[in-house]
Design an enzyme around this catalytic site. Structure first.
Site, PDB file in Angstrom:
ATOM      1  N   SER A 239       0.835  -1.204   0.000  1.00 51.05           N
ATOM      2  CA  SER A 239       0.000   0.000   0.000  1.00 51.05           C
ATOM      3  C   SER A 239       0.863   1.245   0.000  1.00 51.05           C
ATOM      4  O   SER A 239       1.906   1.299   0.674  1.00 51.05           O
ATOM      5  CB  SER A 239      -0.905   0.010   1.235  1.00 51.05           C
ATOM      6  OG  SER A 239      -1.532   1.270   1.401  1.00 51.05           O
TER       7      SER A 239
ATOM      8  N   TYR B  18      -1.823  -2.107  10.304  1.00 49.33           N
ATOM      9  CA  TYR B  18      -1.806  -2.423   8.875  1.00 49.33           C
ATOM     10  C   TYR B  18      -0.562  -1.852   8.203  1.00 49.33           C
ATOM     11  O   TYR B  18       0.137  -2.539   7.449  1.00 49.33           O
ATOM     12  CB  TYR B  18      -3.072  -1.858   8.235  1.00 49.33           C
ATOM     13  CG  TYR B  18      -3.120  -1.940   6.723  1.00 49.33           C
ATOM     14  CD1 TYR B  18      -3.529  -3.107   6.085  1.00 49.33           C
ATOM     15  CD2 TYR B  18      -2.793  -0.838   5.932  1.00 49.33           C
ATOM     16  CE1 TYR B  18      -3.587  -3.174   4.704  1.00 49.33           C
ATOM     17  CE2 TYR B  18      -2.843  -0.901   4.559  1.00 49.33           C
ATOM     18  CZ  TYR B  18      -3.249  -2.069   3.951  1.00 49.33           C
ATOM     19  OH  TYR B  18      -3.297  -2.135   2.576  1.00 49.33           O
TER      20      TYR B  18
END
Length: 248
Positions: A139, A152
């Site tokens: 990401s 995350y």
């Protein structure tokens, strides 16, 4: 003549489904998904129409039993396995001051250790062939940070470090290891986690140079390139696909 095989994790919807569809023209596929549900069955039907022989493995990749099942499927195609696309993950939002360590550990398991398990699983087959591709999906938030996503982002940052380490270790065996950093990609699941979706889209487009939402196919195209012969001299890299949101 039998086709080479690609393993795609988290292939039942969104980015994973788009990657499976893109690769189906060139590869037979082993696809994983958390559940045996209509999403997975739709993906299987779509890729089989494109000529791909498919095997589906359902279950949680943090569960050793699921990894054991996946290992057995890989053993059936050891001589044809060429590509791992390690895409499966989860994106829960929790404020740092309420994030307990058990939840933090779960995120490390899902978004880092499960990827390591899949990479270890395919390594013997790829190194024995002297050729292969390992591609992970990360990401852009590893570069930007964001509130409510500490676990995350920490896990995905670790994943990018793993990519660089494995590129060094596996390169002498003819295996490239790369990462695709996804930006804000439009998937159905986002509606469940975003309150005012219209406002969210407006904010996101304002951040980007390219004024449209990213699509799963944008990530799939990058993965397809990294899996191709043309990408044979690229390894240890994180390719950012985000419409010009982050420019590090």
């Amino acid at each position: 003549m039998s086709r080479p095989v690609a393993l795609v994790t988290g292939a039942g919807s969104g980015i994973g489904a788009a990657i499976a569809a893109r690769l189906a023209d060139r590869y037979d596929l082993i696809l994983t998904h958390l559940h045996d549900d209509p999403d997975l069955r739709n993906v299987l039907a779509a890729v089989e129409q494109r000529g791909a022989a498919t095997v589906a493995v359902t279950g949680d990749l943090t569960d050793p039993m699921t990894i054991d099942t996946l290992t057995r499927e890989v053993e059936h195609v050891t001589d044809r396995l060429e590509v791992l696309v390690s895409n499966a993950g989860a994106y829960p939002r929790t404020r740092w001051n309420t994030l307990d360590l058990d939840t933090f550990r779960q995120q490390i398991e899902i978004n880092l250790i499960a990827h390591a398990a899949c990479a270890r699983l395919v390594t013997p087959a790829l190194t024995a062939r002297g050729h292969g591709r390992i591609i992970t999906v990360s990401s852009v938030l590893t570069q930007l940070g964001r509130v409510d996503l500490a676990a995350y982002i920490a896990a995905k940052s670790g994943l990018e470090g793993l990519v660089r380490a494995l590129a060094r270790e596996l390169g002498p065996h003819g295996v490239t290891v790369n990462c695709v950093r996804a930006g804000s990609i439009e998937v159905p699941a986002e509606h469940a986690v975003v309150g005012d979706h219209t406002a969210m889209v407006a904010r996101q487009l304002d951040r980007q140079c390219i004024k449209r939402r990213g699509q799963p196919g944008d990530i799939a195209a990058a993965v397809d390139f990294l899996a191709s012969p043309e990408a044979g001299f690229i390894t240890g890299q994180c390719l950012t696909i985000d419409g010009g949101w982050c420019m590090t």
